[in-house]
Enzyme design. Structure first.
Site, PDB file in Angstrom:
ATOM      1  N   TYR A 109      14.859  -1.785 -10.200  1.00  0.00           N
ATOM      2  CA  TYR A 109      14.201  -3.080 -10.404  1.00  0.00           C
ATOM      3  C   TYR A 109      13.222  -3.305  -9.258  1.00  0.00           C
ATOM      4  O   TYR A 109      13.565  -3.126  -8.091  1.00  0.00           O
ATOM      5  CB  TYR A 109      15.244  -4.208 -10.415  1.00  0.00           C
ATOM      6  CG  TYR A 109      14.649  -5.577 -10.635  1.00  0.00           C
ATOM      7  CD1 TYR A 109      14.429  -6.057 -11.916  1.00  0.00           C
ATOM      8  CD2 TYR A 109      14.287  -6.386  -9.556  1.00  0.00           C
ATOM      9  CE1 TYR A 109      13.873  -7.306 -12.135  1.00  0.00           C
ATOM     10  CE2 TYR A 109      13.725  -7.635  -9.760  1.00  0.00           C
ATOM     11  CZ  TYR A 109      13.524  -8.095 -11.052  1.00  0.00           C
ATOM     12  OH  TYR A 109      12.960  -9.327 -11.259  1.00  0.00           O
ATOM     13  N   GLU A 197       6.571  -7.922 -12.394  1.00  0.00           N
ATOM     14  CA  GLU A 197       7.902  -7.328 -12.469  1.00  0.00           C
ATOM     15  C   GLU A 197       7.871  -5.983 -13.193  1.00  0.00           C
ATOM     16  O   GLU A 197       7.265  -5.852 -14.255  1.00  0.00           O
ATOM     17  CB  GLU A 197       8.824  -8.288 -13.232  1.00  0.00           C
ATOM     18  CG  GLU A 197      10.268  -7.823 -13.324  1.00  0.00           C
ATOM     19  CD  GLU A 197      11.103  -8.749 -14.199  1.00  0.00           C
ATOM     20  OE1 GLU A 197      11.930  -9.499 -13.656  1.00  0.00           O
ATOM     21  OE2 GLU A 197      10.924  -8.730 -15.433  1.00  0.00           O
TER      22      GLU A 197
END
Ligand code: GDP
Ligand code: MN
Length: 392
Positions: A109, A197
């Site tokens: 992530y 993201e």
């Protein structure tokens, strides 16, 4: 402001963040063609919607043949996609991305968001990426690193190294990871993003480091100096009524209930919604006409509310300060003449020019057969909810 994954991938590509090849398609047939064009054994068909959690709602599916790509595309396009982030009604999918499938070794992530309390962007990274990152943040916060970014100086090389090390990269992969981290922060700052993201950033069997998902949000207040981003958001997947409202400087958000609200001021709108709920009904929308709304804009607000088939009653709650009660009254009368209030309407007005407003409404009584007057907010909320729940 949102853009789609395929658009965010274009920006990644420009900043040198590696992404798998992919094609945007609009039909099941095109999905089959795209599969053949990619020429890979596996492809992934991905719904292009702003909501996340697509993997959990069937909006991201691996396919192994052109035929299967077509079937999956068909299946995604023919009904609204429901994910943990869309609400129960889901959203219609108009575009799909058919991307080359990758053989994933590990999902990481990597994101940059705005840390409001620190008043700067913050880079957030974790070795535990993928679809359950929210649970990771709750259960094992130590698995997540946060690094503040100086908005003027940008992310420093030592910070990129620190994050790559935290994620466990070494050798060539560490070098590429540092580049991805650095470039993501440049992209974030250059485009006035509010969120950038990559979830997941993956390592592949072939040793590559690829971004296989891309999400970027932008600060609406900076769009004036981001022409390209603004162009990307033009076909934004937003409720058409919300777009119309925005054109008239109204803040309108459609909700699930059946009482349309027209209020001035966001705080009063919230309080009004609370009162509707307290008395047992649900608001159909949030609508703040603001302080300086013209009669025209307020009439448009009524049009938007009245066009919503869910609306079974309307509550007008105006505290006239800068907004004048007579402007609202004129808009009510205009809307009554143009469209007509087929549903009950309860009006509560206080403040500037309230006397004039009351007289105007009194004179227009014949055009407003369904109108009732609320003495105060509680009374108004009770009256409108009673109409809905008992039909009287
Ligand atoms: P999201 O659920 O909306 O965040 O959509 P993503 O694009 O992140 O996809 C969800 C999940 O699908 C990812 O976390 C991966 O596990 C999986 N996935 C996506 N693309 C591929 C791929 O090319 N190969 C494999 N094996 N899995 C993929
Ligand atoms: Mn994702």
């Amino acid at each position: 402001m949102n853009i789609h994954e395929y658009q965010a991938r274009q920006l990644f590509d420009r900043y040198g963040i590696a992404i798998p090849e992919a094609h945007v398609v609009h039909t099941a047939q095109e999905a089959a063609v795209a599969f053949k064009q990619l020429g890979t054994a596996v492809a992934v068909v991905k719904a292009q919607v702003y909501a996340g959690g697509r993997g959990k709602g069937g909006g991201v599916q691996l396919v192994r043949s052109a035929e299967q790509a077509k079937d999956v595309a068909q299946q995604i396009l023919e009904k609204p996609l429901v994910t943990p982030q869309t609400g129960p009604d889901g959203v219609w999918v108009h575009q799909l991305l058919v991307a080359a499938g990758v053989e994933i070794v590990h999902e990481y992530y990597l994101a940059i968001a705005v840390d409001r309390s620190a008043a700067c962007p913050v880079l957030i990274a974790s070795e535990a990426g993928g679809m359950d990152i929210e649970q990771v943040a709750d259960a094992t916060p130590e698995a997540i690193i946060r690094e503040r970014i100086d908005p003027v100086a940008g992310l420093q090389p030592f910070q990129a190294s620190k994050i790559a090390y935290f994620l466990g990269f070494s050798g060539l992969q560490a070098k590429i990871a540092r580049q991805v981290i650095t470039q993501l922060s440049r992209l974030f700052l250059d485009t006035d993003a509010s969120l950038a993201e990559i979830n997941p950033l993956v390592t592949t069997v072939q040793g590559q480091l690829l971004a296989i998902d891309a999400k970027i949000n932008f600060d609406d207040n900076a769009l004036y100096r981001q022409d390209e981003i603004q162009a990307m958001t033009q076909n934004a997947q937003t409720n058409p009524a919300e777009v119309r409202a925005a054109e008239h400087d109204l803040s309108y958000i459609k909700l699930e209930g059946n009482i349309g609200c027209l209020v001035n001021g966001a705080g009063l709108a919230m309080a009004t919604m609370d009162m509707i709920k307290l008395h047992g009904a649900e608001p159909a929308n949030f609508l703040d006409v603001g302080g300086s709304a013209s009669e025209q804009a307020v009439t448009e607000a009524f049009r938007i509310i009245l066009e919503d088939p869910n609306v079974k009653g309307i509550l007008v709650n105006i505290f006239g300060g800068i907004a004048k009660c007579d402007t609202i009254a004129r808009a009510i009368i205009q809307a009554a003449k143009e469209i007509g209030f087929s549903v009950p309407l309860v009006v509560r007005l206080e403040g500037t020019n309230v006397q004039i407003a009351r007289e105007l409404l009194e004179q227009a009584k014949d055009d407003l057969p369904t109108m009732g007057i609320g003495l105060d907010l509680t009374d108004a909320a009770k009256k409108i909810t009673a109409q809905i729940t008992t039909g009287v």
